[in-house]
Structure formats: structure tokens, C-alpha cells
Design an enzyme around this catalytic site. Sequence first.
Site, short mmCIF file in Angstrom:
data_model
loop_
_atom_site.label_atom_id
_atom_site.label_comp_id
_atom_site.label_asym_id
_atom_site.label_seq_id
_atom_site.Cartn_x
_atom_site.Cartn_y
_atom_site.Cartn_z
N CYS A 114 0.80 -1.28 0.08
CA CYS A 114 0.05 -0.09 0.04
C CYS A 114 0.98 1.17 -0.07
CB CYS A 114 -1.04 -0.08 1.14
SG CYS A 114 -1.99 -1.27 1.35
N HIS A 276 -3.84 7.08 1.19
CA HIS A 276 -3.91 5.83 0.73
C HIS A 276 -5.45 5.31 1.10
CE1 HIS A 276 -4.20 1.59 -0.16
NE2 HIS A 276 -3.97 1.30 1.30
N ASN A 306 -9.87 -0.92 -1.87
CA ASN A 306 -8.68 -0.55 -1.53
C ASN A 306 -7.91 -1.49 -2.76
OD1 ASN A 306 -5.79 -0.79 -0.88
ND2 ASN A 306 -6.42 -1.26 1.49
N1 COA Z 1 -18.64 -9.89 6.13
C1 COA Z 1 -19.47 -10.21 7.38
N2 COA Z 1 -18.70 -10.45 8.48
C2 COA Z 1 -17.43 -10.24 8.43
C3 COA Z 1 -16.60 -10.23 7.35
C4 COA Z 1 -17.49 -9.68 6.09
N3 COA Z 1 -16.82 -9.47 4.91
N4 COA Z 1 -15.34 -9.97 7.62
C5 COA Z 1 -15.40 -10.41 9.05
N5 COA Z 1 -16.58 -10.76 9.50
C6 COA Z 1 -16.96 -11.19 10.77
C7 COA Z 1 -16.14 -11.87 11.59
O1 COA Z 1 -16.19 -13.22 11.26
C8 COA Z 1 -16.36 -11.50 13.19
O2 COA Z 1 -17.33 -12.59 13.26
P1 COA Z 1 -17.43 -13.13 14.74
O3 COA Z 1 -17.64 -11.95 15.58
O4 COA Z 1 -18.83 -13.79 14.73
O5 COA Z 1 -16.11 -14.02 15.13
C9 COA Z 1 -17.05 -10.15 12.88
O6 COA Z 1 -17.28 -9.95 11.59
C10 COA Z 1 -15.99 -9.12 13.53
O7 COA Z 1 -14.51 -9.29 12.71
P2 COA Z 1 -13.64 -8.46 13.29
O8 COA Z 1 -12.16 -8.98 12.38
O9 COA Z 1 -13.24 -8.26 14.48
O10 COA Z 1 -14.22 -6.93 12.48
P3 COA Z 1 -13.69 -5.71 12.50
O11 COA Z 1 -14.41 -4.77 13.39
O12 COA Z 1 -12.25 -5.62 13.11
O13 COA Z 1 -13.50 -5.33 11.17
C11 COA Z 1 -12.34 -4.96 9.39
C12 COA Z 1 -12.83 -6.01 10.13
C13 COA Z 1 -11.11 -5.86 8.40
C14 COA Z 1 -13.17 -4.19 8.44
C15 COA Z 1 -11.19 -3.88 10.07
O14 COA Z 1 -10.61 -4.79 11.11
C16 COA Z 1 -10.54 -3.07 9.53
O15 COA Z 1 -11.08 -2.11 8.87
N6 COA Z 1 -8.93 -3.30 9.50
C17 COA Z 1 -8.11 -2.51 8.70
C18 COA Z 1 -8.17 -3.05 7.52
C19 COA Z 1 -7.27 -2.40 6.37
O16 COA Z 1 -7.40 -1.28 6.29
N7 COA Z 1 -6.72 -3.30 5.45
C20 COA Z 1 -5.71 -2.65 4.64
C21 COA Z 1 -4.81 -2.02 4.99
S1 COA Z 1 -3.76 -1.19 3.69
#
Ligand code: COA
Length: 349
Positions: A114, A276, A306
Amino acid sequence: MKNAKIAGIGYYVPEKIVTNNDLTKVMDTSDEWIQERTGIKERRYAEKHKESTSTLGVKAAEIAIERAGITAADVDFIIFATLSPDYYFPGCAVLLQRQMGIQGIGALDIRNQCSGFVYGLSIADQFVKTGMYKNVLLVGSEVHSFGLDFSTKGRNVTVIFGDGAGAVVLQPTDDKKSGILSTHLHADGDYAEKLAYLNPGCHGGVHLGTEEFGYPDQEFGGAYLTEKMWQDEQYYPNMEGQAVFKMAVQKFPEVIMEALQTNGLETKDVDMLIPHQANLRISQFVQKRLGLRDDQVWNNIQKYGNTTAASIPIALCEAWEAGKVKDGDLVCMAAFGSGFTWGSALIRW
Ligand code: COA
């Protein structure tokens, strides 16, 4: 020494639009979940057998070159940033070079995910400043969609990423007050596996420093993808979303302030921040932390997801085309991503 300026900019995204609702047909997710957590409504996917990371890059490059008022033959160095190369090796820079018919000049691939565009901009800046090159073509391009896990297991990663390409041409300018004012690059390899695509790789099962990593019993020294990795579906990217989020919201403001302070400037001086496009929630957090108004920040992750190394040039190009980046404006770009790597660049347009 001269300054380096962006003389031309272009972007290209594939035609195929994939909405959140389209994804619900193949995995257990919802439009509501994706929009609430990431801001993404839709993304573009490249067409198999017709498009690739290098072909998208060529399309963006052609626009940037034309807008710079040069022809491909004038380009004297190529830098290509991607995490989704057409081939494991060689990299995409030579593939783009061949497609554009500009064989012979140097072609460099960089792998900074990224942060790839900001790293590439910094490299190009040094080459132009020192007078070594006069028309550096910098491309950021990604085709994520060919390598994502479309089962429910991969949903946390898959819903976030999209395909696209952006490119700029860097040229020297005598005006010391315009062009790239400074670039700032950082990395912390302690977090290497937090957002990674480990296999195929040549690690040969060696323990590289984290608990969760590993095929320690792997017998193949230097194997790319073993049968066990194949069975375990170890050929998809993995991400610890919360770890990424936590560091991103810390490092984005830090590196933006580093760029401003280096140049004796403040957040109120920024005409446009191009972050980004990692996640809309991250961008909103950064905006709030720095006290920036809505019109000082460009977000387009809603439309493209992204696009990793392509996200900054696509966003910058859109902002420029919309007349939101004008001559004399102070533009700040900032990136954070896998590595972890992060960086910023400050430009007087
Ligand atoms: N759709 C539905 N549910 C989903 C899912 C999706 N696409 N992806 C994950 N889940 C579920 C998980 O399985 C989990 O379920 P559970 O509670 O039954 O175990 C629940 O949602 C919460 O998961 P979690 O990983 O704790 O969610 P979160 O609040 O951290 O959100 C992201 C996940 C990825 C959106 C978040 O962590 C994020 O934005 N991180 C930064 C990612 C990023 O910017 N990446 C690029 C960097 S350059």
C-alpha cells in the site's frame, strides 16, 4: 539540484463493477457490514484472459504520458509498484516496457504494497533531482481479484480489495518552490505477517520470527508451494484487521505531521490530503485527529475498494480532474500498509 514535479497523471480502472450485493452471492457477508466497517460500496474487477496488472498499468501510463506532453519514447526510466505482479518474476516493469515498446531503458519493480506509490515517488524524486533522469514513469497497479479467497473464510480480506491502476510522469523543474517538497519513508518488519501473502514463497519452512507463521516441518528447502500448503489453502492473503487498523490510525497522522513539520507548515496549509484508500473509517479517523475539513481530504474507496499501490495515484488523478488540485496547491499524500510500511510526500502543485 532541481525539483521534481508531476508533469502528467492518469488512471485506469476495469469496466466490471462488483457491488457488495454481488459478493453476498458467493460468501456470507452483507452490504451493511461492508459499508459500515469499510465505507466500500463497490469495486472494479479485471477481466480474466484479457487484463492483468501490467496491462492496466499501461493504460494508466499512456494517459499520464500524453498529459505530460511527451511520448513513450521520451520516458527514460520506469518504476512499477505492485503486490499483485503478473509473474512471480520478472516483475511488471519489464512487461509494461515491452507493451509500450520502450525497451532498453531501466525498469525497476518495487514491493512496498500500500505504500508502493509513495516509495516509488521518493525514488523517482531522487533520480530527477540529481539530473539522472528527465521523464520518470511511475506506475502503481493491482489486480487483486484473481488471487482472493471468495469463500466465507476469506471474506474479511476479499471484500476490501479492488483492481485498478494509476500513473504519473515526473520531470525536473527549475522552480524550487514547486514540485515534490519532501518524502518520508518508514517500515517496521516486526509486523511482516500481519498483512501478508506468505505462499508461494521461498522461505523453505524457516521460522521467520512470529509465532503464527509456519511450516516448520516442511522438508522442501526453497519450495514455492508445497502439497501441505496447498491442502491448507495457504495461497491466499491473510490479514489481522484490528492490528492493521490500530497501527494505521497511529502512523497516518504521524507521517503527515512529519512532512508538514519538515517544511515548516501546518494542517491548515494543506489544500488536499490524498490518503491511501485503506478503509474509509481509517481516513475519517485521520481527518478528525488532524482537524481537517471535508474539502481537504479526498476519498474514493466507496467506488474502488482498496487498490493498494494504485489507490493514491487514482485518487490524486480524480481530485485533479475534478479541479480540486490546482497550480500552487499544497498536496499531501500518505500511505500505510503491509510490511508494515508507511510514508508521506508533500507536493506544491
Ligand atoms: N462480512 C461479514 N462479516 C464479516 C466479514 C465480512 N466481510 N469479515 C469479517 N466478518 C465477521 C468476523 O467473522 C467476525 O465475526 P464473529 O464476531 O462472529 O467472530 C466479525 O465480523 C468481526 O470481525 P473482526 O475482524 O473483529 O471485525 P472488525 O471490526 O475488526 O472489522 C475490518 C474488520 C477488516 C473491516 C477491520 O479490522 C479493518 O478495517 N481493519 C483494517 C483493514 C485495512 O485497512 N486493511 C488494508 C490496509 S492497507
